[in-house]
Every structure is written in C-alpha cells, then in structure tokens.
Enzyme design. Structure first.
Site, PDB file in Angstrom:
ATOM      1  N   CYS A 188      17.283 -19.379  -7.057  1.00 42.74           N
ATOM      2  CA  CYS A 188      15.836 -19.277  -7.259  1.00 42.74           C
ATOM      3  C   CYS A 188      15.338 -17.855  -7.045  1.00 42.74           C
ATOM      4  O   CYS A 188      14.187 -17.543  -7.361  1.00 42.74           O
ATOM      5  CB  CYS A 188      15.090 -20.237  -6.332  1.00 42.74           C
ATOM      6  SG  CYS A 188      15.189 -19.785  -4.578  1.00 42.74           S
TER       7      CYS A 188
ATOM      8  N   HIS B  44       3.921 -16.725   8.597  1.00 47.42           N
ATOM      9  CA  HIS B  44       4.311 -17.449   7.387  1.00 47.42           C
ATOM     10  C   HIS B  44       5.720 -17.026   7.014  1.00 47.42           C
ATOM     11  O   HIS B  44       6.035 -15.838   6.921  1.00 47.42           O
ATOM     12  CB  HIS B  44       3.351 -17.114   6.247  1.00 47.42           C
ATOM     13  CG  HIS B  44       3.794 -17.638   4.916  1.00 47.42           C
ATOM     14  ND1 HIS B  44       3.700 -18.975   4.571  1.00 47.42           N
ATOM     15  CD2 HIS B  44       4.348 -17.007   3.841  1.00 47.42           C
ATOM     16  CE1 HIS B  44       4.170 -19.141   3.346  1.00 47.42           C
ATOM     17  NE2 HIS B  44       4.566 -17.956   2.885  1.00 47.42           N
TER      18      HIS B  44
ATOM     19  N   HIS C 180       8.581 -21.944   2.372  1.00 42.69           N
ATOM     20  CA  HIS C 180       8.351 -23.385   2.212  1.00 42.69           C
ATOM     21  C   HIS C 180       9.675 -24.136   2.298  1.00 42.69           C
ATOM     22  O   HIS C 180      10.740 -23.546   2.136  1.00 42.69           O
ATOM     23  CB  HIS C 180       7.682 -23.672   0.856  1.00 42.69           C
ATOM     24  CG  HIS C 180       6.286 -23.152   0.756  1.00 42.69           C
ATOM     25  ND1 HIS C 180       6.010 -21.834   0.438  1.00 42.69           N
ATOM     26  CD2 HIS C 180       5.085 -23.764   0.928  1.00 42.69           C
ATOM     27  CE1 HIS C 180       4.696 -21.655   0.427  1.00 42.69           C
ATOM     28  NE2 HIS C 180       4.110 -22.805   0.713  1.00 42.69           N
TER      29      HIS C 180
ATOM     30  N   ASP D 114      14.985 -30.739  -2.217  1.00 43.91           N
ATOM     31  CA  ASP D 114      15.887 -30.700  -3.371  1.00 43.91           C
ATOM     32  C   ASP D 114      17.163 -29.911  -3.053  1.00 43.91           C
ATOM     33  O   ASP D 114      17.792 -29.343  -3.936  1.00 43.91           O
ATOM     34  CB  ASP D 114      15.167 -30.090  -4.575  1.00 43.91           C
ATOM     35  CG  ASP D 114      14.648 -28.672  -4.297  1.00 43.91           C
ATOM     36  OD1 ASP D 114      14.918 -28.125  -3.204  1.00 43.91           O
ATOM     37  OD2 ASP D 114      13.969 -28.110  -5.171  1.00 43.91           O
TER      38      ASP D 114
ATOM     39  N   ARG E  83      15.942 -27.629   1.327  1.00 45.98           N
ATOM     40  CA  ARG E  83      16.058 -26.233   0.883  1.00 45.98           C
ATOM     41  C   ARG E  83      14.907 -25.443   1.497  1.00 45.98           C
ATOM     42  O   ARG E  83      13.769 -25.525   1.059  1.00 45.98           O
ATOM     43  CB  ARG E  83      16.001 -26.138  -0.647  1.00 45.98           C
ATOM     44  CG  ARG E  83      15.993 -24.688  -1.166  1.00 45.98           C
ATOM     45  CD  ARG E  83      16.159 -24.641  -2.685  1.00 45.98           C
ATOM     46  NE  ARG E  83      15.073 -25.300  -3.388  1.00 45.98           N
ATOM     47  CZ  ARG E  83      13.966 -24.679  -3.830  1.00 45.98           C
ATOM     48  NH1 ARG E  83      13.807 -23.375  -3.623  1.00 45.98           N
ATOM     49  NH2 ARG E  83      13.037 -25.355  -4.485  1.00 45.98           N
TER      50      ARG E  83
ATOM     51  N   CYS F 201      13.166 -22.322   1.629  1.00 49.62           N
ATOM     52  CA  CYS F 201      13.045 -21.159   0.742  1.00 49.62           C
ATOM     53  C   CYS F 201      12.221 -20.090   1.456  1.00 49.62           C
ATOM     54  O   CYS F 201      11.023 -20.267   1.693  1.00 49.62           O
ATOM     55  CB  CYS F 201      12.371 -21.597  -0.556  1.00 49.62           C
ATOM     56  SG  CYS F 201      12.426 -20.371  -1.872  1.00 49.62           S
TER      57      CYS F 201
END
Length: 233
Positions: free
Chosen positions: A126, A163, A166, A170, A178, A180
């Site tokens: 990704c 932050h 996320h 999946d 996952r 990310c």
C-alpha cells in the site's frame, strides 16, 4: 565682572551640567543594560536547568511526564507535527519505512513508547509501513475517524496521544489486522541499540520492562493526497 565674562562663566557652568547629566545618564543606561543582561542569563540558565531536569525525568520515567504540556512545535519537525499533531498523512511510497525491513523495534517519534516489533512488519503493497500486531495490547488507543466517506479506526499513541495511522481488518496473517502507519510518526531502534539498552539497564541494576504480548484477533512537507486505490493510513 563684565557681562561678557559673566555670560562666558555661565556657558561653562551649563556645559559642565550637561556633561554631568550625560555621564549620569550613560551610567544609568549601562546599569540597566547590565541588569537586563543578568536577568536574561538567569532566565536562560533557569530554562536550561528545567529542560535538563525534564529530560532526566523523561529518560528515567516517561510515564511520569505530563505529555499535554510538551511544546510539540519545538520537539517535532514540520512533517512530524503535521502528521502526529494534526492527523495528516504522508505520501505512499515516499516515506522512510514503507520498504524497510531490518530487525529492531519501532517507537513513537514523539514520546519514545515502543509500538511495534520488526518481525510484525509485512509488505502490504500500500506504500506505507504495515504491521499485523502491536508490541503490547495497551500500546495504542483506537478512535473512530469520519474524515472519509466511511468510518475508519484511527490509532494513536497511548502515552502522548500522537496520531499514528489506522488499523484495518484486512491483514494477511492470522491476526487478520493491518496497522497502517505513517513513517514520520515512528523512529526505528536497531537490534544492536536494543541490546545496548538492555546492557545499560542491567549495569544500572534495573531490569528492562517486558512488554505484554499483544492480543491477536481471530478474524514531509508534502501533502496528504492519497493515490487512487490506496488505503490511507
């Protein structure tokens, strides 16, 4: 005494008074400048002492630090601030750790909290670093994010509320997750450095804190534009 002589004496007297006043004013200016300099130096010394004390406290017990009082603008780079404090997203395939797979540990770039072990990292294709589990079950906190057309689960550092990215359901491994992440929100600590930290802790007589195993599931200055088809962290 003639009028001319009297005027001359008066002029001399006035000149002497002016000279004396000027000298007194100069001395007052010098004294004020000295006081201001000493006050500035005292303030800088106090700030330096406070910073050193804060750094020592953070190194010895980061959990005791009030992370809400940190000046993140000074502590972080522009990119880090935008990502970690404003929940922005770095570009895919153009960040530090998306294709980085060396052994070690990933920590929060803000407060140093351990987040992920390198062996939990996988190539999700990704464009952002991805992990299938956190280093401990209480490492991150989850929050619902409605910035896109559908709700997502945002993850933040448990300690400083930065932050991070996320988490999605999946993942290709048995955890089904996952995580990310934005590279800018993390710093990498090599295996060699970890061994050094353990050695130092033992020499000081302190036992390294063991991380609780994570629960497994059964199931830059650049902008934050996401490429079509990519899941934004």
């Amino acid at each position: 005494m003639s009028k001319l002589a009297f005027a001359f004496v008066a002029i001399l007297g006035l000149g002497a008074m002016v000279t004396l006043a000027t000298a007194q004013e100069s001395q007052a200016d010098k004294a004020a400048a000295k006081d201001a300099k000493e006050a500035k130096e005292a303030k800088e010394a106090s700030e330096k002492e406070a910073a050193a004390a804060a750094a020592k406290a953070e190194a010895e017990d980061p959990e005791s630090v009030d992370w809400t009082q940190i000046d993140w603008g000074k502590r972080l780079t522009r990119l880090q601030y935008r990502i970690m404090r404003e929940a922005d997203t770095e570009r895919p395939f153009r960040n530090e750790f998306w294709d980085f797979f060396k052994p070690g540990e990933y920590r929060c770039a803000g407060c140093g909290l351990p987040l992920f072990e390198a062996d939990a990292k996988f190539d999700s294709e990704c464009g952002w670093p991805s992990f299938d589990k956190t280093i401990a079950k209480d490492t991150v906190t989850e929050h619902i994010d409605h910035k896109m057309q559908y709700p997502r689960t945002e993850i933040r550092c448990r300690r400083c509320e930065a932050h991070l990215g996320h988490v999605f359901n999946d993942g290709p491994t048995k955890t089904g997750l996952r995580y990310c992440l934005n590279s800018a929100s993390m710093k990498f600590v090599s295996e060699k450095q970890l061994d050094k930290e353990i050695k130092t802790a033992k020499e000081k007589g302190a036992k390294p804190k063991a991380s609780a195993p994570a629960e497994t599931a059964e199931s830059d200055k650049t902008g934050a534009t996401v490429e079509t088809g990519a899941e934004k962290p």
